[in-house]
Scaffold this motif. Structure first.
Motif, PDB file in Angstrom:
ATOM      1  N   THR A 130      -5.486  15.275  15.016  1.00 15.54           N
ATOM      2  CA  THR A 130      -5.776  14.016  15.706  1.00 15.54           C
ATOM      3  C   THR A 130      -5.642  14.167  17.221  1.00 15.54           C
ATOM      4  N   ALA A 131      -4.582  14.847  17.631  1.00 16.34           N
ATOM      5  CA  ALA A 131      -4.386  15.063  19.067  1.00 16.34           C
ATOM      6  C   ALA A 131      -5.591  15.790  19.650  1.00 16.34           C
ATOM      7  N   SER A 132      -6.022  16.809  18.938  1.00 12.38           N
ATOM      8  CA  SER A 132      -7.146  17.610  19.410  1.00 12.38           C
ATOM      9  C   SER A 132      -8.406  16.759  19.509  1.00 12.38           C
ATOM     10  N   LYS A 133      -8.671  15.984  18.456  1.00 10.09           N
ATOM     11  CA  LYS A 133      -9.860  15.122  18.470  1.00 10.09           C
ATOM     12  C   LYS A 133      -9.768  14.072  19.570  1.00 10.09           C
ATOM     13  N   ALA A 134      -8.582  13.522  19.768  1.00 12.57           N
ATOM     14  CA  ALA A 134      -8.421  12.498  20.803  1.00 12.57           C
ATOM     15  C   ALA A 134      -8.792  13.065  22.173  1.00 12.57           C
ATOM     16  N   LEU A 135      -8.297  14.254  22.434  1.00 14.89           N
ATOM     17  CA  LEU A 135      -8.518  14.840  23.756  1.00 14.89           C
ATOM     18  C   LEU A 135      -9.959  15.283  23.936  1.00 14.89           C
ATOM     19  N   THR A 142     -13.689  13.251  20.093  1.00 15.02           N
ATOM     20  CA  THR A 142     -14.406  13.347  18.815  1.00 15.02           C
ATOM     21  C   THR A 142     -13.554  12.670  17.749  1.00 15.02           C
ATOM     22  N   GLY A 143     -14.039  12.616  16.544  1.00 16.84           N
ATOM     23  CA  GLY A 143     -13.266  12.091  15.414  1.00 16.84           C
ATOM     24  C   GLY A 143     -13.170  10.570  15.453  1.00 16.84           C
ATOM     25  N   ARG A 144     -12.544  10.019  14.418  1.00 19.14           N
ATOM     26  CA  ARG A 144     -12.410   8.556  14.314  1.00 19.14           C
ATOM     27  C   ARG A 144     -10.952   8.192  14.453  1.00 19.14           C
ATOM     28  N   MET A 145     -10.658   7.284  15.363  1.00 19.94           N
ATOM     29  CA  MET A 145      -9.291   6.767  15.516  1.00 19.94           C
ATOM     30  C   MET A 145      -9.382   5.512  16.379  1.00 19.94           C
ATOM     31  N   THR A 146      -8.287   4.774  16.456  1.00 19.25           N
ATOM     32  CA  THR A 146      -8.317   3.561  17.292  1.00 19.25           C
ATOM     33  C   THR A 146      -8.311   3.967  18.759  1.00 19.25           C
ATOM     34  N   ASP A 147      -8.843   3.070  19.577  1.00 22.87           N
ATOM     35  CA  ASP A 147      -8.824   3.331  21.015  1.00 22.87           C
ATOM     36  C   ASP A 147      -7.398   3.492  21.513  1.00 22.87           C
ATOM     37  N   THR A 190      -4.819   4.722  19.909  1.00 17.59           N
ATOM     38  CA  THR A 190      -4.309   6.063  19.597  1.00 17.59           C
ATOM     39  C   THR A 190      -4.872   7.085  20.576  1.00 17.59           C
ATOM     40  N   ARG A 191      -6.201   7.002  20.782  1.00 15.29           N
ATOM     41  CA  ARG A 191      -6.830   7.976  21.670  1.00 15.29           C
ATOM     42  C   ARG A 191      -6.224   7.919  23.079  1.00 15.29           C
ATOM     43  N   SER A 192      -6.048   6.694  23.585  1.00 11.15           N
ATOM     44  CA  SER A 192      -5.551   6.637  24.967  1.00 11.15           C
ATOM     45  C   SER A 192      -4.073   6.997  25.029  1.00 11.15           C
ATOM     46  N   ARG A 193      -3.320   6.727  23.950  1.00 12.74           N
ATOM     47  CA  ARG A 193      -1.922   7.138  23.941  1.00 12.74           C
ATOM     48  C   ARG A 193      -1.821   8.673  24.007  1.00 12.74           C
ATOM     49  N   VAL A 194      -2.642   9.363  23.207  1.00 10.91           N
ATOM     50  CA  VAL A 194      -2.624  10.836  23.217  1.00 10.91           C
ATOM     51  C   VAL A 194      -2.978  11.356  24.604  1.00 10.91           C
ATOM     52  N   LYS A 195      -4.010  10.761  25.207  1.00 10.09           N
ATOM     53  CA  LYS A 195      -4.413  11.225  26.536  1.00 10.09           C
ATOM     54  C   LYS A 195      -3.312  10.996  27.579  1.00 10.09           C
ATOM     55  N   ASP A 196      -2.631   9.837  27.471  1.00  4.74           N
ATOM     56  CA  ASP A 196      -1.543   9.566  28.410  1.00  4.74           C
ATOM     57  C   ASP A 196      -0.434  10.592  28.265  1.00  4.74           C
ATOM     58  N   VAL A 197      -0.075  10.876  27.002  1.00  5.93           N
ATOM     59  CA  VAL A 197       0.993  11.848  26.750  1.00  5.93           C
ATOM     60  C   VAL A 197       0.585  13.215  27.292  1.00  5.93           C
ATOM     61  N   ALA A 198      -0.655  13.608  27.039  1.00  4.76           N
ATOM     62  CA  ALA A 198      -1.137  14.916  27.508  1.00  4.76           C
ATOM     63  C   ALA A 198      -1.051  15.006  29.026  1.00  4.76           C
ATOM     64  N   ALA A 199      -1.445  13.919  29.707  1.00  2.00           N
ATOM     65  CA  ALA A 199      -1.408  13.916  31.173  1.00  2.00           C
ATOM     66  C   ALA A 199       0.037  13.983  31.660  1.00  2.00           C
ATOM     67  N   ARG A 200       0.910  13.208  30.997  1.00  2.00           N
ATOM     68  CA  ARG A 200       2.313  13.185  31.408  1.00  2.00           C
ATOM     69  C   ARG A 200       2.958  14.564  31.257  1.00  2.00           C
ATOM     70  N   LEU A 201       2.637  15.273  30.169  1.00  2.00           N
ATOM     71  CA  LEU A 201       3.237  16.587  29.906  1.00  2.00           C
ATOM     72  C   LEU A 201       2.545  17.701  30.707  1.00  2.00           C
ATOM     73  N   GLY A 202       1.451  17.383  31.357  1.00  2.00           N
ATOM     74  CA  GLY A 202       0.718  18.427  32.088  1.00  2.00           C
ATOM     75  C   GLY A 202      -0.050  19.351  31.158  1.00  2.00           C
ATOM     76  N   PHE A 203      -0.495  18.792  30.029  1.00  2.00           N
ATOM     77  CA  PHE A 203      -1.245  19.628  29.082  1.00  2.00           C
ATOM     78  C   PHE A 203      -2.619  19.961  29.648  1.00  2.00           C
ATOM     79  N   ARG A 204      -2.949  21.279  29.576  1.00  2.00           N
ATOM     80  CA  ARG A 204      -4.258  21.719  30.047  1.00  2.00           C
ATOM     81  C   ARG A 204      -5.039  22.131  28.814  1.00  2.00           C
ATOM     82  N   PRO A 205      -6.068  21.379  28.460  1.00  2.00           N
ATOM     83  CA  PRO A 205      -6.798  21.730  27.242  1.00  2.00           C
ATOM     84  C   PRO A 205      -7.252  23.169  27.366  1.00  2.00           C
ATOM     85  N   ASN A 206      -6.924  24.006  26.451  1.00  2.00           N
ATOM     86  CA  ASN A 206      -7.235  25.406  26.676  1.00  2.00           C
ATOM     87  C   ASN A 206      -8.470  25.852  25.932  1.00  2.00           C
TER      88      ASN A 206
END
Lengths: 337, 337
Positions: free
Chosen positions: A24-29, A32-37, A39-55
């Motif tokens: 789900t995290a991968s799809k959110a970023l 792609t995939g099906r999820m609520t808006d 959920t998607r924006s929560r994952v993106k916020d967390v990724a930005a906060r942690l400094g995740f660089r999609p590799n």
């Protein structure tokens, strides 16, 4: 190396912090995939906060693309490989594609290991390059699960392959010599067993006509010396121009003529083939020669393999790329307009 | 290219068919994570039935290793790069590690793009190579999240770097000439601004003593000709040996001496530096020269970067690797025992 694991935020970390599965995290970023808006924006916020660089690897897993290309080469001197590689890299680097260089040194076992390693890393395609258009590489690349483009090596039927236009290069050399007023043009070249030698010699004969004279030998300066001895020790009129099959032969020819007191380019013009700068520029006088435009050939190979990897239609067959005459001082004649 | 997606079984397919999450499927196949034995063996059975081939990228995501190394190079001629690359590849191929070759052509922007692309693909390490040990590459590689090994380029303090032992190579050339009975040994070399030039000249002076004479110039055949003219046109005794800073200079020296009617190796011995075969073998007579063992240097760079990637302790500092004298005909003296 603890540096790496300690500094790199992984998709696992993002998923855990967001309270979702890795998928789900991968799809959110990746949008792609099906999820609520939410959920998607929560994952993106967390990724930005942690400094995740999609590799690239994660993207690759998802998209089935690795953004890598393999360049197999059978040329240990690097005479062909390096300019080809520079062109391939130039065509690909802006697309984020990196190139694995695999030198196989004419060794079938080594070639197999490299090909397996590339497939294992899921390259998007392979460029197979050699030194001769009439020899296959010592490894079978048919029926791979990735597209292959061939450069300077024999391709299977229906393969996509690139070579330089040897015949046109040969014609260009002869026309240049004729344009300078040369009338007795001899061709001193490499071994007859090379397809490119026959191709160049055939075009030379067609351009020169009945007086054509071809001396086959080896790809060496030594052969240039021998050929001059043979031509100048023979009875009758001497050549006023020598078109050589490569720059090494041409360098031998130029040295041999100078040592016989023949004046270059006043009495005899010499043209080489390759524009191998280390040889052409050090010759006295520096060589006028045919450049095969290997870097452009590499660029075209890069573009073709990317097109194939993207599923675009590419017509099979041999593509002949143009050569260019590079004018230095061994023929006379000014720079070309 | 539809071939790829249609023929490749993905971890997603295995997970779906086994009725588990992707993460669970991945852990089952890699013998990690916590799950029942039944689940693990069911996933493995499904994977085998579907013909799933655990791929390098999936392994990489799990283990944080990509089994790739990046080789950055600033050498467009390939004089250094190709042998170095061959050695690196030799050290790594058996470990399943492939090498990205990135030619940066002295362009900081291009270098940055290549480094970013390599980091994005999570290379396990980078080998940075140049042409000069006293110049940094035009890109900052400190503080990367992956280990870096430097070869033939200036490393930052505490960097791990490899160079050839120029001083020892120089001593070996002089000792060889002395052993042949030569007494007036001159050193004709490249530009003083190169650290390797000073290193070689210093060792030459120490080995020759008070009579040492060094002529600095350029890395060219032309300079070899000029140096001979300067030495032979001067008053007084002529040299009986010339130790050259590279093979191109040596080739110019040999040609110039022959053209003056000086007999090689009877009257004068000439030693080159590089063992660049295209030059050394074509010289008449072929050059005795110092080989920097670039392939072995590449092997060592490969071993070091793997050790660093595996978290092993590697002492920082400059490692000087031995050179070897290669005997041909330009000095006299038989093959070395």
């Amino acid at each position: 190396m603890s540096i790496r694991t300690s500094t790199r935020v992984r998709i696992y970390d993002v998923a855990a912090a967001a309270g979702v599965s890795i998928a789900t995290a991968s799809k959110a970023l990746n949008d792609t995939g099906r999820m609520t808006d939410e959920t998607r924006s929560r994952v993106k916020d967390v990724a930005a906060r942690l400094g995740f660089r999609p590799n690239a690897m994660a993207r690759a897993l998802l998209h089935q693309r690795s953004f890598t290309i393999g360049l197999l080469t059978n040329d240990t001197y690097g005479r062909f490989t390096l300019p080809l590689m520079a062109g391939v890299s130039e065509a690909l680097v802006d697309q984020g594609v990196s190139v694995f260089l695999c030198a196989i040194e004419d060794d079938p076992a080594l070639a197999k290991i490299h090909v397996d390693a590339m497939l294992d890393k899921q390259v998007d395609g392979i460029i197979a390059s050699g030194k001769r258009i009439d020899r296959q590489l010592p490894v079978d690349l048919e029926n791979l699960s990735v597209p292959v483009v061939y450069a300077f090596t024999q391709a299977p039927e229906n393969g996509v392959s690139l070579v330089s236009d040897d015949a046109a290069g040969s014609r260009e050399a002869v026309e240049w010599l004729k344009g300078l007023g040369r009338q007795r043009i001899v061709h001193v070249t490499g071994p007859r067993s090379f397809a490119s030698v026959e191709e160049r010699a055939g075009a030379y004969r067609a351009a020169v006509g009945a007086d054509a004279q071809v001396l086959f030998g080896t790809w060496s300066e030594q052969w240039g010396h021998e050929a001059v001895a043979r031509l100048w020790d023979a009875a009758g009129e001497k050549p006023d121009a020598i078109f050589c099959g490569n720059d090494q032969i041409a360098r031998g020819v130029v040295d041999a003529l100078r040592e016989r007191g023949v004046s270059l380019p006043a009495d005899v013009s010499v043209v080489g083939f390759d524009n191998w700068e280390i040889v052409a520029e050090a010759t006295r006088p520096p060589l006028t020669t045919i450049d095969m435009n290997l870097k452009e050939l590499g660029r075209e190979a890069g573009r073709l393999v990317l097109a194939l990897a993207a599923g675009e239609a590419v017509a099979p067959g041999i593509r002949k790329l143009p050569c260019t005459l590079v004018v230095r001082q061994s023929c006379g004649g000014g720079p070309r307009s």
